[in-house]
Write an enzyme that holds these catalytic residues in place. Structure first.
Site, PDB file in Angstrom:
ATOM      1  N   GLY A  73       0.188 -24.979   2.419  1.00 50.09           N
ATOM      2  CA  GLY A  73      -0.518 -24.913   3.692  1.00 50.09           C
ATOM      3  C   GLY A  73      -0.398 -23.594   4.405  1.00 50.09           C
ATOM      4  O   GLY A  73      -0.441 -23.546   5.639  1.00 50.09           O
ATOM      5  N   GLY A  74      -0.259 -22.511   3.658  1.00 51.11           N
ATOM      6  CA  GLY A  74      -0.154 -21.189   4.281  1.00 51.11           C
ATOM      7  C   GLY A  74      -1.486 -20.704   4.830  1.00 51.11           C
ATOM      8  O   GLY A  74      -2.542 -21.306   4.613  1.00 51.11           O
ATOM      9  N   ASN A  75      -1.429 -19.578   5.537  1.00 50.26           N
ATOM     10  CA  ASN A  75      -2.624 -18.972   6.101  1.00 50.26           C
ATOM     11  C   ASN A  75      -3.432 -18.298   4.994  1.00 50.26           C
ATOM     12  O   ASN A  75      -2.920 -17.437   4.289  1.00 50.26           O
ATOM     13  CB  ASN A  75      -2.225 -17.958   7.175  1.00 50.26           C
ATOM     14  CG  ASN A  75      -3.406 -17.238   7.768  1.00 50.26           C
ATOM     15  OD1 ASN A  75      -3.839 -16.213   7.263  1.00 50.26           O
ATOM     16  ND2 ASN A  75      -3.933 -17.778   8.848  1.00 50.26           N
ATOM     17  N   HIS A  92      -3.221  -1.083  -0.914  1.00 48.76           N
ATOM     18  CA  HIS A  92      -4.290  -0.480  -1.712  1.00 48.76           C
ATOM     19  C   HIS A  92      -4.660   0.846  -1.041  1.00 48.76           C
ATOM     20  O   HIS A  92      -4.977   0.875   0.147  1.00 48.76           O
ATOM     21  CB  HIS A  92      -5.500  -1.406  -1.788  1.00 48.76           C
ATOM     22  CG  HIS A  92      -5.235  -2.679  -2.525  1.00 48.76           C
ATOM     23  ND1 HIS A  92      -5.050  -2.718  -3.884  1.00 48.76           N
ATOM     24  CD2 HIS A  92      -5.111  -3.965  -2.091  1.00 48.76           C
ATOM     25  CE1 HIS A  92      -4.827  -3.959  -4.266  1.00 48.76           C
ATOM     26  NE2 HIS A  92      -4.854  -4.740  -3.207  1.00 48.76           N
ATOM     27  N   THR A 145      10.236  -9.985  -0.898  1.00 47.48           N
ATOM     28  CA  THR A 145      11.566 -10.590  -0.996  1.00 47.48           C
ATOM     29  C   THR A 145      11.553 -11.876  -0.184  1.00 47.48           C
ATOM     30  O   THR A 145      10.861 -11.984   0.823  1.00 47.48           O
ATOM     31  CB  THR A 145      12.693  -9.662  -0.491  1.00 47.48           C
ATOM     32  OG1 THR A 145      12.427  -9.249   0.857  1.00 47.48           O
ATOM     33  CG2 THR A 145      12.833  -8.435  -1.380  1.00 47.48           C
ATOM     34  N   HIS A 203       3.180  -3.304  -4.676  1.00 50.31           N
ATOM     35  CA  HIS A 203       3.486  -4.651  -4.201  1.00 50.31           C
ATOM     36  C   HIS A 203       4.994  -4.749  -4.004  1.00 50.31           C
ATOM     37  O   HIS A 203       5.766  -4.219  -4.804  1.00 50.31           O
ATOM     38  CB  HIS A 203       3.029  -5.689  -5.229  1.00 50.31           C
ATOM     39  CG  HIS A 203       3.722  -7.014  -5.120  1.00 50.31           C
ATOM     40  ND1 HIS A 203       4.750  -7.384  -5.963  1.00 50.31           N
ATOM     41  CD2 HIS A 203       3.549  -8.035  -4.259  1.00 50.31           C
ATOM     42  CE1 HIS A 203       5.171  -8.594  -5.633  1.00 50.31           C
ATOM     43  NE2 HIS A 203       4.464  -9.008  -4.599  1.00 50.31           N
ATOM     44  N   HIS A 221      11.388   3.874 -10.692  1.00 51.70           N
ATOM     45  CA  HIS A 221      12.358   3.097 -11.467  1.00 51.70           C
ATOM     46  C   HIS A 221      13.788   3.575 -11.221  1.00 51.70           C
ATOM     47  O   HIS A 221      14.717   2.760 -11.152  1.00 51.70           O
ATOM     48  CB  HIS A 221      12.014   3.168 -12.949  1.00 51.70           C
ATOM     49  CG  HIS A 221      10.938   2.202 -13.352  1.00 51.70           C
ATOM     50  ND1 HIS A 221      11.205   0.900 -13.705  1.00 51.70           N
ATOM     51  CD2 HIS A 221       9.587   2.357 -13.434  1.00 51.70           C
ATOM     52  CE1 HIS A 221      10.067   0.281 -14.007  1.00 51.70           C
ATOM     53  NE2 HIS A 221       9.065   1.135 -13.854  1.00 51.70           N
ATOM     54  N   SER A 247       6.093 -10.154   2.409  1.00 54.27           N
ATOM     55  CA  SER A 247       5.222  -9.829   1.279  1.00 54.27           C
ATOM     56  C   SER A 247       4.326  -8.662   1.677  1.00 54.27           C
ATOM     57  O   SER A 247       3.743  -8.666   2.766  1.00 54.27           O
ATOM     58  CB  SER A 247       4.368 -11.041   0.897  1.00 54.27           C
ATOM     59  OG  SER A 247       3.533 -10.735  -0.203  1.00 54.27           O
TER      60      SER A 247
END
Length: 286
Positions: A269-271, A110, A123, A120, A153, A106
């Site tokens: 429960g991710g960071n 910015h 996958t 952004h 695009h 991910s």
């Protein structure tokens, strides 16, 4: 049922290689701008719930530079069980079958210069009682340029057309639908592609879907740095910076209210720092 464990490992290895390539290219852009900024990498382990043993984790990559005001590139591979309430909302999961694995990359960037679009990309490969890929990329310029939108695009259309008839039209429409802020009645950017539940009925389907997912990542690595280099030297004024900060506020609203990835990370429960790395370093609400 197919044992997807080795396939999860293959996907994980690819996501890590893509991360390395993206981070190296972004650091190269920083050098071109006279900056010595680099990514800092922080490993993390998923919070376990009762009855779970090894539950996986990931690595958060974060850079704050001259061109990339804040960019996060995270790779995670986690497994365990969904809560009963959350399991019912996930493809192939249920209260009776709450087990899952998930691996993915991910990225959110910015940019310091409002002429350079934020972006952004994500996958991922997930398994429950089913196995599927998802992901995409979308461009979020505070000051849109038709040329940049068209090139972004076009790159993804070529990739989609090479892997499936109607992919681009379907996944562009999905992105337009998904990356929309209902309470503002605006899209959060100029779109891109978004796909989910690209299911793997067998190994042949997995290979085809994996090839497409890899191509999406490679396309992002090819096109986005071109747009950054095209715009990063353009002068900007206070009004343009203000427009960027207001647009970042819209971006933050979407990610906190509607984004599926944010919800998935929080529910599994991710960071927290890795999950919320998508939030901009500075934003305003007028």
């Amino acid at each position: 049922m197919t044992d997807w464990t080795p396939y999860t490992q293959r996907a994980k290895t690819w996501f890590e290689a893509l991360r390395d390539g993206i981070c190296a290219e972004f650091e190269k852009i920083e050098r071109e701008a006279g900056s010595d900024a680099g990514f800092q990498y922080t490993p993390w382990t998923r919070d376990a719930v009762a009855g779970e043993a090894d539950t996986g984790g990931g690595v958060q990559g974060l850079m704050k530079g001259k061109v990339f005001e804040k960019v996060g590139v995270n790779v995670s591979t986690v497994h365990g069980v969904f809560s009963p309430q959350f399991a019912a909302s996930i493809n192939g999961a249920s209260v009776e079958n709450p087990g899952f694995t998930a691996t993915g990359i991910s990225l959110v960037a910015h940019m310091a210069n409002p002429h350079v679009p934020a972006v952004h990309m994500n996958t991922r490969f997930l398994t429950t009682t089913k196995a599927w890929f998802g992901g995409g990329a979308d461009l979020n310029p505070p000051l849109p340029y038709d040329e940049d939108t068209a090139d972004f695009h076009a790159a993804f259309k070529a990739t989609c057309d090479a892997h499936g008839e109607g992919y681009y039209e379907r996944y562009k429409a999905w992105a337009d639908d998904y990356f929309y802020i209902p309470h503002r009645k605006v899209h959060r950017g100029v779109g891109g592609i978004f796909y989910d539940h690209l299911e793997c009925a067998d190994e042949a389907a997995w290979e085809a879907n994996f090839a497409f997912t890899k191509a999406v990542g490679e396309t992002f690595l090819s096109i986005f740095p071109q747009l950054v280099r095209r715009r990063m030297g353009i002068a900007f004024d206070a009004a343009q910076k203000q427009q960027q900060l207001e647009w970042r506020g819209r971006y933050a609203e979407f990610n906190l209210v509607y984004d599926r990835g944010t919800l998935f990370g929080l529910k599994t429960g991710g960071n927290i720092d890795a999950i919320l790395m998508s939030l901009p370093p500075e934003a305003v609400w007028s």
